[in-house]
Enzyme design. Structure first.
Site, short mmCIF file in Angstrom:
data_model
loop_
_atom_site.label_atom_id
_atom_site.label_comp_id
_atom_site.label_asym_id
_atom_site.label_seq_id
_atom_site.Cartn_x
_atom_site.Cartn_y
_atom_site.Cartn_z
N SER A 82 -7.15 -7.14 4.50
CA SER A 82 -6.46 -6.64 5.71
C SER A 82 -7.25 -6.96 6.97
CB SER A 82 -6.27 -5.12 5.61
OG SER A 82 -5.60 -4.80 4.41
C1 SAM Z 1 -3.05 -5.86 1.71
S1 SAM Z 1 -3.63 -6.00 0.06
C2 SAM Z 1 -4.88 -4.75 -0.02
C3 SAM Z 1 -5.96 -4.91 0.98
C4 SAM Z 1 -7.28 -4.46 0.47
N1 SAM Z 1 -7.40 -3.05 0.22
C5 SAM Z 1 -8.42 -4.97 1.32
O1 SAM Z 1 -9.56 -4.82 0.91
O2 SAM Z 1 -8.21 -5.52 2.41
C6 SAM Z 1 -2.31 -5.21 -0.83
C7 SAM Z 1 -2.53 -5.16 -2.34
O3 SAM Z 1 -1.58 -4.24 -2.87
C8 SAM Z 1 -1.26 -4.67 -4.18
N2 SAM Z 1 0.00 -4.01 -4.59
C9 SAM Z 1 1.26 -4.32 -4.29
N3 SAM Z 1 2.12 -3.45 -4.88
C10 SAM Z 1 1.35 -2.57 -5.57
C11 SAM Z 1 1.63 -1.44 -6.40
N4 SAM Z 1 2.88 -1.03 -6.64
N5 SAM Z 1 0.59 -0.78 -6.94
C12 SAM Z 1 -0.70 -1.18 -6.72
N6 SAM Z 1 -1.02 -2.24 -5.96
C13 SAM Z 1 -0.01 -2.92 -5.38
C14 SAM Z 1 -1.19 -6.18 -4.09
O4 SAM Z 1 -1.38 -6.80 -5.36
C15 SAM Z 1 -2.30 -6.47 -3.08
O5 SAM Z 1 -3.48 -6.84 -3.75
#
Ligand code: SAM
Length: 218
Positions: free
Chosen positions: A82
């Site tokens: 992010s």
């Molecule tokens: C924007 S990224 C996370 C950013 C991260 N926390 C960082 O260090 O910047 C969003 C993540 O959410 C995960 N994701 C999407 N849907 C999800 C769900 N239902 N449960 C858990 N993770 C999910 C995706 O695989 C992705 O890796």
């Protein structure tokens, strides 16, 4: 000092000058956690290039206040690191203390989990994608945080099933609603932060369980 250390120091100064990093502990976390390790399998350069550590543009782009898309599925972003200023704002809003138990939804690269861990929080983080979990675990190992962060594979909607006792839940993926499981897994007085879709945007809401099942959000 390596090139990465120098760029990281400049990135922290820049974020501070722009008023985007406040508390000393947060500044220290941004200073010490190497973002490049969390995007080591590369990211979308936005110009058709996939930028890996061997590319001369890699480090300068890692140390800008920009999100980095680390996984595409059919050309659509599926995982990322992010935007640093957003991570900073959300972490500050979590009001972490040493030992705070945090449940993160969406490990992504693991960078955000590493920042919170560097501030003394005990982090459990859940992601739905096995390859994302694997890469985040590898990155955490490289920076010496193997075992310090509890990374789990699962649907974040369920949070950490059958557990309670989290001081904070932080949702790092845009959502259209709030899972009641997240509220149930908080300690009394705990709260969650989530970017909840509203009119095409995802304003981050601070949500507290309320009386008779009615949550309150700001
Ligand atoms: C924007 S990224 C996370 C950013 C991260 N926390 C960082 O260090 O910047 C969003 C993540 O959410 C995960 N994701 C999407 N849907 C999800 C769900 N239902 N449960 C858990 N993770 C999910 C995706 O695989 C992705 O890796």
């Amino acid at each position: 000092m390596t090139a990465a250390d120098e760029l990281r120091a400049r990135y922290v100064d820049q974020l501070r000058q722009e008023g985007l990093l406040g508390a000393d502990e947060l500044v220290q976390a941004f200073r010490t956690v190497p973002r490049e390790e969390f995007v080591a399998t590369g990211f979308d350069g936005g110009d058709g290039r996939w930028l890996g550590p061997d590319d001369p543009d890699f480090l300068p782009l890692v140390y800008r206040n920009h999100p980095l898309v680390t996984k595409l599925v059919d050309g659509i972003p599926a995982s990322s690191s992010s935007q640093p200023s957003l991570m900073a704002a959300m972490i500050e809003s979590l009001e972490l203390r040493p030992g705070s138990r945090v449940l993160e939804i969406g490990v992504g690269t693991g960078y955000n989990a590493a920042l919170m861990t560097a501030m003394g929080a005990r982090v459990t983080t859940v992601d739905i994608a096995p390859d994302v979990v694997e890469r985040a675990e590898a990155a955490l190992r490289r920076v010496g945080l193997a075992g310090a962060v509890d990374v789990r594979l699962g649907d974040g909607y369920l949070g950490a099933p059958a557990e309670t006792g989290y001081d904070r839940v932080v949702v790092t993926v845009g959502v259209t609603g709030v899972s009641p499981r997240w509220l149930d897994q908080l300690v009394p007085g705990g709260y969650l932060l989530a970017p909840v879709e509203h009119a095409g945007n995802h304003p981050v809401l601070r949500i507290r369980p309320g009386v008779r099942g009615v949550a309150e959000a700001r």
